[in-house]
Design a protein around this motif. Structure first.
Motif, mmCIF file in Angstrom:
data_model
loop_
_atom_site.group_PDB
_atom_site.id
_atom_site.type_symbol
_atom_site.label_atom_id
_atom_site.label_comp_id
_atom_site.label_asym_id
_atom_site.label_seq_id
_atom_site.Cartn_x
_atom_site.Cartn_y
_atom_site.Cartn_z
ATOM 1 N N GLN A 90 -47.988 62.090 -45.191
ATOM 2 C CA GLN A 90 -47.318 62.309 -43.913
ATOM 3 C C GLN A 90 -47.894 63.554 -43.253
ATOM 4 O OE1 GLN A 90 -43.060 62.695 -44.192
ATOM 5 N NE2 GLN A 90 -42.730 62.040 -42.081
ATOM 6 N N ALA A 91 -48.337 63.432 -42.011
ATOM 7 C CA ALA A 91 -48.941 64.573 -41.322
ATOM 8 C C ALA A 91 -48.991 64.309 -39.828
ATOM 9 C CB ALA A 91 -50.353 64.841 -41.852
ATOM 10 N N ASP A 92 -49.074 65.388 -39.065
ATOM 11 C CA ASP A 92 -49.224 65.350 -37.614
ATOM 12 C C ASP A 92 -50.706 65.220 -37.287
ATOM 13 O OD1 ASP A 92 -49.367 65.849 -34.887
ATOM 14 O OD2 ASP A 92 -47.891 67.476 -34.937
ATOM 15 N N THR A 126 -58.867 58.166 -46.083
ATOM 16 C CA THR A 126 -57.501 58.666 -46.149
ATOM 17 C C THR A 126 -56.767 58.228 -44.891
ATOM 18 O OG1 THR A 126 -58.142 60.774 -45.132
ATOM 19 C CG2 THR A 126 -58.114 60.687 -47.530
ATOM 20 N N GLY A 127 -55.446 58.153 -45.014
ATOM 21 C CA GLY A 127 -54.622 57.783 -43.874
ATOM 22 C C GLY A 127 -53.397 58.654 -43.804
ATOM 23 N N SER A 128 -52.988 58.986 -42.579
ATOM 24 C CA SER A 128 -51.783 59.796 -42.402
ATOM 25 C C SER A 128 -51.054 59.351 -41.154
ATOM 26 C CB SER A 128 -52.131 61.295 -42.304
ATOM 27 O OG SER A 128 -53.034 61.540 -41.242
ATOM 28 N N ASP A 129 -49.765 59.658 -41.114
ATOM 29 C CA ASP A 129 -48.930 59.306 -39.975
ATOM 30 C C ASP A 129 -47.676 60.160 -40.025
ATOM 31 O OD1 ASP A 129 -48.998 56.565 -38.044
ATOM 32 O OD2 ASP A 129 -47.058 57.551 -38.189
ATOM 33 N N LEU A 130 -47.087 60.417 -38.858
ATOM 34 C CA LEU A 130 -45.829 61.164 -38.811
ATOM 35 C C LEU A 130 -44.640 60.297 -39.203
ATOM 36 C CD1 LEU A 130 -45.820 63.481 -35.652
ATOM 37 C CD2 LEU A 130 -45.424 64.150 -38.029
ATOM 38 N N ASP A 131 -44.734 59.001 -38.947
ATOM 39 C CA ASP A 131 -43.621 58.084 -39.156
ATOM 40 C C ASP A 131 -43.538 57.684 -40.625
ATOM 41 O OD1 ASP A 131 -42.026 55.685 -39.303
ATOM 42 O OD2 ASP A 131 -42.224 55.493 -37.137
ATOM 43 N N GLU A 178 -51.697 61.312 -20.869
ATOM 44 C CA GLU A 178 -50.905 62.481 -21.265
ATOM 45 C C GLU A 178 -49.588 62.079 -21.913
ATOM 46 O OE1 GLU A 178 -50.203 61.934 -16.742
ATOM 47 O OE2 GLU A 178 -51.842 61.703 -18.218
ATOM 48 N N ASP A 179 -49.177 60.820 -21.739
ATOM 49 C CA ASP A 179 -47.941 60.332 -22.350
ATOM 50 C C ASP A 179 -48.189 59.607 -23.672
ATOM 51 O OD1 ASP A 179 -46.435 61.310 -20.263
ATOM 52 O OD2 ASP A 179 -46.479 59.442 -19.128
ATOM 53 N N PHE A 180 -49.467 59.478 -24.069
ATOM 54 C CA PHE A 180 -49.749 58.871 -25.370
ATOM 55 C C PHE A 180 -49.167 59.756 -26.463
ATOM 56 C CE2 PHE A 180 -53.971 56.570 -24.065
ATOM 57 C CZ PHE A 180 -53.270 55.866 -23.110
ATOM 58 N N ALA A 181 -48.984 59.195 -27.636
ATOM 59 C CA ALA A 181 -48.491 59.980 -28.766
ATOM 60 C C ALA A 181 -49.467 59.809 -29.946
ATOM 61 C CB ALA A 181 -47.085 59.537 -29.159
ATOM 62 N N PRO A 182 -50.306 60.835 -30.188
ATOM 63 C CA PRO A 182 -50.420 62.115 -29.485
ATOM 64 C C PRO A 182 -51.174 61.958 -28.159
ATOM 65 C CG PRO A 182 -52.058 61.995 -31.218
ATOM 66 C CD PRO A 182 -51.216 60.760 -31.360
ATOM 67 N N PRO A 183 -50.986 62.923 -27.214
ATOM 68 C CA PRO A 183 -51.686 62.865 -25.930
ATOM 69 C C PRO A 183 -53.196 62.851 -26.132
ATOM 70 C CG PRO A 183 -49.913 64.472 -25.862
ATOM 71 C CD PRO A 183 -50.056 64.060 -27.293
ATOM 72 N N ASP A 216 -58.043 58.206 -41.028
ATOM 73 C CA ASP A 216 -57.236 57.555 -39.984
ATOM 74 C C ASP A 216 -55.981 58.398 -39.799
ATOM 75 O OD1 ASP A 216 -55.678 55.960 -38.364
ATOM 76 O OD2 ASP A 216 -56.072 54.104 -39.457
ATOM 77 N N VAL A 217 -55.933 59.171 -38.699
ATOM 78 C CA VAL A 217 -54.863 60.167 -38.533
ATOM 79 C C VAL A 217 -53.603 59.582 -37.903
ATOM 80 C CG1 VAL A 217 -56.476 62.103 -38.446
ATOM 81 C CG2 VAL A 217 -55.799 60.969 -36.308
ATOM 82 N N THR A 218 -53.641 58.323 -37.494
ATOM 83 C CA THR A 218 -52.449 57.624 -36.982
ATOM 84 C C THR A 218 -52.415 56.249 -37.642
ATOM 85 O OG1 THR A 218 -53.705 56.797 -35.075
ATOM 86 C CG2 THR A 218 -52.452 58.821 -34.739
ATOM 87 N N CYS A 219 -52.370 56.222 -38.954
ATOM 88 C CA CYS A 219 -52.636 54.980 -39.678
ATOM 89 C C CYS A 219 -51.554 53.926 -39.506
ATOM 90 C CB CYS A 219 -52.867 55.265 -41.154
ATOM 91 S SG CYS A 219 -51.392 55.739 -42.085
ATOM 92 N N SER A 220 -50.340 54.312 -39.076
ATOM 93 C CA SER A 220 -49.260 53.352 -38.850
ATOM 94 C C SER A 220 -49.083 52.449 -40.070
ATOM 95 C CB SER A 220 -49.530 52.554 -37.573
ATOM 96 O OG SER A 220 -48.475 51.691 -37.250
#
Length: 392
Positions: free
Chosen positions: A150-152, A123-128, A181-186, A103-107
């Motif tokens: 933590q990862a992009d 596994t889970g990762s998030d920028l926040d 295109e405005d989603f994060a990530p797009p 889950d690359v945007t696990c929040s």
């Protein structure tokens, strides 16, 4: 404006002192009328982290009908709003049972917790960093073990794990955005960096299919009659082109796909009118649903179905009277049946149900539903009695 949590806030909330503070403030009313007194109490009991505690108490109350175990979880306001309902997250996780998942945007972990129960490894990762620390807490509360870091999301890791993503759908000012295109990530960038990998992306249900040409399958998911999301599946994770999954809080569910037959006739109304679940309509599977249940269409371009035997477990509309729609004739129909409470359903016509109801000047004692639609070029009205059909 929502409170902005810090890493220090999360560390406090996860501590023994934080748990005690949350328990001490859990019964505060937290209404507009009691706000000043509640804040004063929290400051006295908690100290410097009082705002984080009060926000957490409020968010837990909001989450209780959405996330299992919410009374022990940590949230931010935005993360809770976007989080998958537990029933929806479980449904998605079930499709990935036995797979390795990232889950690359696990929040805060709403999907991660359910994925970890089904996956062979998760596994889970998030920028926040704040949300990541909340996810650690929430996984622990759910008894889940998952590697978190933590990862992009746009910097892929090597491996064959199925990639699951839920891009944020708010712009820099915090307003909801519908532009991929405005989603994060797009959305397009996400699809590009994981091209060739099995990819699962949760999106808003109104996303036009043409903005994701890379998706091999589009699944629309509803929960208790409300369409919650569109899920995009790419690679071996996809099994059909279009799917509708209809979930209930009681644990029952059913699915229909475009692999099923879709040949249904167009014919005059039968004894019942059926308004298919919104997931079926948005997935473009109305004819498939009709064919499964022996129904037919009133008009080839309208989503209402009709028949003499409605599907089990749905709310259907038994036709009492029908005819060409004009306000004058509808008013007369309602008076004949002494209708005083009226539900109005509309497809294919430019009619405001609330305004029309006011103009009908209802004064009877009975209750009914009216289905307004177009058949060919002509508007029609069907006066009905809504009934919930017993499940099989």
């Amino acid at each position: 404006m929502a409170y902005s949590f810090t890493v220090d806030d999360v560390a406090f909330l996860r501590s023994g002192a934080g748990e005690a503070a949350l328990s001490a403030c859990a019964e505060l009313p937290l209404t507009d009328r009691t706000r000043i007194a509640d804040v004063a109490t929290a400051k006295r009991v908690v100290g410097e982290h009082y705002a984080a505690v009060l926000e957490t108490v409020l968010l837990r109350r909001k989450a209780v009908t959405k996330v299992d175990g919410a009374d022990r979880w940590l949230f931010t306001a935005d993360a809770l709003q976007q989080a998958s309902a537990s029933a929806v997250a479980r449904h998605r996780a079930k499709r990935l049972e036995g797979r390795e998942v990232h889950d690359v945007t696990c929040s805060i972990g709403a999907d991660l917790v359910e994925l970890a129960k089904m996956a062979s490894a998760c596994t889970g990762s998030d920028l926040d960093e704040v949300r990541l620390e909340m996810a650690r807490h929430n996984c622990a509360q759910a008894g889940i073990e998952a590697e978190l870091f933590q990862a992009d999301a746009l910097r892929p890791r090597d491996g064959n794990a199925v990639v699951v993503a839920d891009p944020a759908r708010r712009d820099s000012s915090g307003r909801r955005t519908w532009k991929p295109e405005d989603f994060a990530p797009p959305l397009d960038e996400l699809a590009a960096v994981y091209r060739g990998r099995d990819l699962v992306v949760k999106c808003a249900p109104g996303l036009p299919p043409e903005v994701a040409p890379w998706a091999d399958e589009i699944e629309l998911v509803s929960l208790d009659g409300q369409v919650r999301e569109a899920c995009l599946w790419a690679g071996d994770a996809a099994t059909v082109s279009r799917r509708a999954s209809v979930l209930r809080s009681d644990g029952t569910q059913w699915t229909i796909t475009d692999a099923e037959p879709d040949e249904v006739p167009v014919a005059p109304a039968g004894e019942w009118i059926v308004d298919p679940d919104g997931a079926v309509v948005r997935a473009g599977l109305v004819r498939h649903y009709g064919a499964r249940h022996g129904l037919w269409q009133l008009d080839a371009r309208i989503a209402y179905l009709t028949g003499d035997h409605p599907p089990p477990g749905v709310r259907a509309f038994r036709v009492l009277e029908h005819g060409p729609y004009q306000e004058k004739s509808l008013r007369a129909m309602l008076r004949r049946h002494e209708i005083g409470r009226l539900e109005i359903l509309v497809r294919g016509l430019d009619v405001d149900p609330d305004a029309l109801r006011r103009r009908m000047k209802l004064n009877g004692t009975s209750e009914a539903s009216v289905v307004l639609t177009r058949i060919g070029r002509s508007p029609f009205a069907f006066l009905c009695r809504a009934e919930v059909i017993a499940p099989e």
